[in-house]
Design an enzyme around this catalytic site. Structure first.
Site, PDB file in Angstrom:
ATOM      1  N   ARG A  27      -0.650  -3.291  11.505  1.00 47.70           N
ATOM      2  CA  ARG A  27       0.469  -2.908  10.644  1.00 47.70           C
ATOM      3  C   ARG A  27       0.005  -2.388   9.290  1.00 47.70           C
ATOM      4  O   ARG A  27       0.779  -1.727   8.582  1.00 47.70           O
ATOM      5  CB  ARG A  27       1.413  -4.094  10.420  1.00 47.70           C
ATOM      6  CG  ARG A  27       2.165  -4.531  11.659  1.00 47.70           C
ATOM      7  CD  ARG A  27       3.352  -5.394  11.300  1.00 47.70           C
ATOM      8  NE  ARG A  27       2.976  -6.610  10.593  1.00 47.70           N
ATOM      9  CZ  ARG A  27       2.687  -7.764  11.189  1.00 47.70           C
ATOM     10  NH1 ARG A  27       2.694  -7.841  12.516  1.00 47.70           N
ATOM     11  NH2 ARG A  27       2.394  -8.840  10.481  1.00 47.70           N
TER      12      ARG A  27
ATOM     13  N   LYS B  40      -4.280  -6.332   0.628  1.00 44.33           N
ATOM     14  CA  LYS B  40      -3.976  -7.512  -0.172  1.00 44.33           C
ATOM     15  C   LYS B  40      -3.980  -8.791   0.669  1.00 44.33           C
ATOM     16  O   LYS B  40      -3.524  -9.838   0.204  1.00 44.33           O
ATOM     17  CB  LYS B  40      -2.614  -7.330  -0.850  1.00 44.33           C
ATOM     18  CG  LYS B  40      -2.550  -6.104  -1.766  1.00 44.33           C
ATOM     19  CD  LYS B  40      -1.170  -5.898  -2.345  1.00 44.33           C
ATOM     20  CE  LYS B  40      -1.111  -4.640  -3.196  1.00 44.33           C
ATOM     21  NZ  LYS B  40       0.220  -4.425  -3.814  1.00 44.33           N
TER      22      LYS B  40
ATOM     23  N   PRO C  23      -1.877  -9.395  -7.334  1.00 42.27           N
ATOM     24  CA  PRO C  23      -3.268  -8.950  -7.236  1.00 42.27           C
ATOM     25  C   PRO C  23      -3.397  -7.744  -6.313  1.00 42.27           C
ATOM     26  O   PRO C  23      -2.805  -7.708  -5.233  1.00 42.27           O
ATOM     27  CB  PRO C  23      -3.979 -10.175  -6.645  1.00 42.27           C
ATOM     28  CG  PRO C  23      -3.105 -11.335  -7.000  1.00 42.27           C
ATOM     29  CD  PRO C  23      -1.705 -10.805  -6.967  1.00 42.27           C
TER      30      PRO C  23
ATOM     31  N   ASN D  35       0.619  -1.066  -8.435  1.00 48.46           N
ATOM     32  CA  ASN D  35       1.181  -0.172  -9.441  1.00 48.46           C
ATOM     33  C   ASN D  35       0.137   0.349 -10.431  1.00 48.46           C
ATOM     34  O   ASN D  35       0.230   1.479 -10.914  1.00 48.46           O
ATOM     35  CB  ASN D  35       2.300  -0.891 -10.196  1.00 48.46           C
ATOM     36  CG  ASN D  35       3.474   0.028 -10.453  1.00 48.46           C
ATOM     37  OD1 ASN D  35       3.592   1.088  -9.859  1.00 48.46           O
ATOM     38  ND2 ASN D  35       4.353  -0.377 -11.354  1.00 48.46           N
TER      39      ASN D  35
END
Length: 273
Positions: A121, A52, A2, A162
């Site tokens: 991060r 994410k 996802p 992607n």
């Protein structure tokens, strides 16, 4: 996996259904039992996404961090509860709905220091109000790496996968292997604006549809039925199919264990090995 729009949509859904009220939390699979016991019965203060990653805040030093990874799902259903099916890592039950988490890459209880370190991060998230595109532009300006590499680097831009990589490069006319530092400010600004637009649209729709109306074969008069299967995206997984803008076959190559898709006609530029 996802992409960021999915996690932001999930955070918004969970915020509306569970936040501000006590929730019951359990781990039917028993792999998150300790964490579930800590937050069970507490008020879920807030839910947010960064790229994410999903964060459920239950108070000071008590945050559940979830990363869905490749296979994770966090399905929501209306009460009454049904018995858990399959490997449910965590179940959260509110007043009207419940949600089962299956197959995540991460499901862990973090204190405030660990949460802050994790946020640090991660790169800038185009869907967050605190995103600073100038920090991303500066990273691009210092890098010889291809734009395709930096777009997938979660420490640079968080939430891009992607599909969005292929589609934003097509929509902005950038060849995937273009060195990031070669983008001028106008091109970078167009890239950031396009990512923000597509991610917001994806969060709203709950799916990725990147074609502009003038390029959608399903809207042709009469409809081009032979191309309707490609009416959602321009380049992603359309290897060898004609470009919907110029007709050039969509190209494909592997790059850093992932697939690149682009149109050599609409995205002229370097094709480095």
């Amino acid at each position: 996996m996802p992409e960021g729009h999915t996690v932001h949509r999930l955070a918004r859904l969970q915020r509306s259904r569970y936040a501000g009220r006590p929730v019951a939390v359990s781990s039917p699979q028993s792999r998150f039992t300790t964490g579930a016991d800590v937050v069970d019965g507490r008020v879920l203060v807030d839910v947010e996404a960064h790229g994410k990653h999903l964060f459920q805040y239950y108070g000071p030093d008590t945050t559940v961090h979830v990363h869905l990874g490749l296979w994770g799902r966090f399905g929501n259903r209306r009460l009454p509860e049904l018995p858990p099916r399959g490997q449910v890592r965590m179940r959260i039950v509110g007043e009207t709905h419940y949600a089962d988490l299956r197959g995540p890459a991460a499901c862990e209880l973090l204190d405030d220091v660990a949460v802050k370190a994790l946020h640090a991060r991660l790169g800038e998230d185009p869907l967050r109000t605190d995103a600073d595109p100038e920090r991303v532009r500066e990273r691009f300006a210092r890098s010889r790496a291809p734009v395709a590499a930096l777009l997938m680097d979660q420490s640079v831009i968080a939430g891009i996968g992607n599909v969005f990589r292929a589609e934003t490069l097509f929509r902005t006319g950038i060849a995937p292997m273009t060195p990031a530092r070669d983008l001028d400010r106008d091109t970078f600004d167009a890239l950031w604006a396009d990512l923000s637009e597509m991610l917001r649209d994806g969060e709203r729709r709950g799916r990725i549809e990147t074609l502009r109306p003038e390029h959608d074969p399903a809207r042709l008069e009469p409809p081009d039925r032979g191309s309707v299967c490609a009416s959602v995206v321009y380049a992603y997984r359309r290897t060898g199919a004609p470009c919907l803008v110029c007709g050039t076959p969509i190209a494909h190559r592997e790059f850093r264990a992932r697939n690149l898709f682009w149109c050599p006609g609409c995205q002229p530029g370097p094709d480095r090995n």
